[in-house]
Enzyme design. Structure first.
Site, PDB file in Angstrom:
ATOM      1  N   CYS A 106       0.420   3.940   2.547  1.00 32.66           N
ATOM      2  CA  CYS A 106       0.768   3.191   4.233  1.00 32.66           C
ATOM      3  C   CYS A 106       2.385   3.307   3.619  1.00 32.66           C
ATOM      4  O   CYS A 106       2.890   3.650   4.957  1.00 32.66           O
ATOM      5  CB  CYS A 106       0.526   1.810   4.221  1.00 32.66           C
ATOM      6  SG  CYS A 106      -1.383   1.247   4.440  1.00 32.66           S
TER       7      CYS A 106
ATOM      8  N   CYS B 131       0.411  -0.852  -0.237  1.00 38.56           N
ATOM      9  CA  CYS B 131      -0.130   0.527  -0.154  1.00 38.56           C
ATOM     10  C   CYS B 131       0.809   1.318  -0.338  1.00 38.56           C
ATOM     11  O   CYS B 131       2.314   1.530   1.142  1.00 38.56           O
ATOM     12  CB  CYS B 131      -0.678   0.121   1.650  1.00 38.56           C
ATOM     13  SG  CYS B 131      -1.544   1.043   2.013  1.00 38.56           S
TER      14      CYS B 131
END
Length: 101
Positions: free
Chosen positions: A29, A26
């Site tokens: 992230c 991600c």
């Protein structure tokens, strides 16, 4: 996270615990990593930061209704104080955590 009991013990204290539900693949992230490091340096003992990989711990993500990542859940004394999803710059994360102090 070794088991559910240790996670429950971790979030049960009086120190707020910011749980970051993330995945290695991600991009937002990964963008949060330096922000969380800065937050840890800035706030020190005022907050604990715990990262939970949703790919390795799908039951934890499901237990807290995590549908998108990154999702941040702020716990204090075992209760959810606040939650938010998506990238946040440092001032926003800091305000998010300070709301639970």
């Amino acid at each position: 996270m070794e088991n559910k009991t240790s996670f429950q013990d971790l979030i049960a204290g009086t120190t707020p615990v910011l749980v970051d539900f993330y995945a290695d693949w991600c991009a937002p992230c990964r963008m949060m990593q330096p922000v969380l490091q800065d937050l840890a340096e800035k706030m020190g003992e005022q907050v604990k930061i715990v990262k939970i990989n949703v790919d390795k711990n799908p039951s934890a993500a499901a237990a807290y209704g995590v549908r998108g990542i990154p999702t941040f859940v702020l716990f204090k004394e075992g209760k959810i104080i606040n939650r938010k999803s998506g990238y946040m710059p440092l001032p926003e994360v800091e305000n998010f955590v300070k709301g639970g102090l």
